[in-house]
Design a protein around this motif. Sequence first.
Motif, short mmCIF file in Angstrom:
data_model
loop_
_atom_site.label_atom_id
_atom_site.label_comp_id
_atom_site.label_asym_id
_atom_site.label_seq_id
_atom_site.Cartn_x
_atom_site.Cartn_y
_atom_site.Cartn_z
N GLY A 175 -30.78 18.73 -2.52
CA GLY A 175 -32.37 18.84 -2.39
C GLY A 175 -33.52 19.69 -3.23
N SER A 176 -32.78 20.54 -3.71
CA SER A 176 -32.49 21.63 -5.26
C SER A 176 -33.10 23.23 -4.21
CB SER A 176 -33.52 21.26 -6.57
OG SER A 176 -33.40 20.44 -7.37
N ARG A 177 -33.17 23.26 -2.62
CA ARG A 177 -33.69 24.03 -1.67
C ARG A 177 -32.03 25.09 -2.04
NH1 ARG A 177 -35.64 19.27 0.80
NH2 ARG A 177 -32.76 18.56 1.30
N PRO A 178 -32.79 26.59 -1.65
CA PRO A 178 -31.94 27.70 -2.44
C PRO A 178 -30.98 27.59 -0.78
CG PRO A 178 -34.05 28.76 -2.67
CD PRO A 178 -34.21 26.89 -2.30
N ILE A 179 -29.96 27.93 -1.16
CA ILE A 179 -28.89 27.65 0.36
C ILE A 179 -29.29 28.79 1.07
CG2 ILE A 179 -26.39 27.94 1.05
CD1 ILE A 179 -27.14 24.94 0.04
N ASP A 180 -29.19 28.62 2.42
CA ASP A 180 -28.82 29.37 3.06
C ASP A 180 -27.70 29.28 4.18
OD1 ASP A 180 -29.62 31.63 5.56
OD2 ASP A 180 -30.73 31.12 6.25
N ASN A 181 -26.95 30.30 4.34
CA ASN A 181 -25.62 30.19 5.00
C ASN A 181 -25.22 31.54 5.89
OD1 ASN A 181 -24.85 32.51 2.82
ND2 ASN A 181 -22.79 31.72 2.08
N SER A 182 -26.58 32.31 6.22
CA SER A 182 -26.77 32.59 7.41
C SER A 182 -25.93 32.01 8.51
CB SER A 182 -28.06 33.44 7.05
OG SER A 182 -28.89 32.74 7.55
N ALA A 183 -25.45 33.32 9.71
CA ALA A 183 -25.13 32.00 11.37
C ALA A 183 -25.59 33.16 11.77
CB ALA A 183 -23.94 31.94 10.75
N ASP A 184 -26.25 33.16 13.40
CA ASP A 184 -25.06 33.76 14.21
C ASP A 184 -24.55 32.97 14.92
OD1 ASP A 184 -28.25 35.64 13.83
OD2 ASP A 184 -29.30 33.95 14.23
#
Length: 274
Positions: A175-184
């Motif tokens: 969907g052309s959204r920037p990837i967020d691969n942060s994780a708790d």
Amino acid sequence: HKSVDRGRFPAFTDDLHQAMFEEPIRFFVDVARFDRSVLDFLFSHHTLVNAPLAAHYDLPGVKGWTRVFAAPRERGGLLPMAVFQTHNAGGLRTSPVKRGYWVVRRLLGEHIPPPPPNVPELPADEGVGKLSLREQLAAHRDHPNCAACHERFDSIGLAFEAYGPIGELRSHDLGSRPIDNSADFPGGFRNRGLRGLQLYLQKHRQDEFIDNLCRKLFSYALGRKLILSDDPAIATMKGELKKFDYRFGTLVESIVTSPQFRRQRGRMTAKQLN
């Protein structure tokens, strides 16, 4: 993989599909043949690729199957292999749930009960709608029957979000959204991406991986499920591994010198003589 839309992912050729399938097999054989550390399964900076897989991973100059330093392209070990990322995805979207579950169930040996009935499905195409998969998953976890289990593996799956539906490295979703691969991660350890996940596993879950690996290989060698009386042999295997730098050969030696394996071989020989 039947769920991959080859119209949307023309790079997913038969040659690439076959190479994906072979990568973990060749990696395992390499660890065994060269007596490498079993921790390489999780933490290695290398993998084995041929030309189609190297192109998929953006690793230039590869023709036949060869072992390559792949850390600069976020590869190395089992975790980021395209075959597992693709198998645990939904065709037109990633699946943090499936990817995280695969890590904690298959690699760490954690028991996760099956999902309750009538759990709402996530959309099949991550390119549709305004919410990112991460945001949709957060709403999904609000279901009271789901939260406890999802807390055990969703964050691990979210660390893989930079790998798309066919395991391709990406900076934006469909969907052309920037990837967020942060994780708790479970236990309050916060980081991001493959290296963050590897650091979490190394600091907090390595013993679980070693225990699971020992149990799986011992069960395979004996040709049966393990029982309580096998626990001393498992403890010996883990102790020997630690003493000898986790070398694969140490694991094999512990298995073949165990009373269980020797008795098993003795019974087989007796049957053959009769």
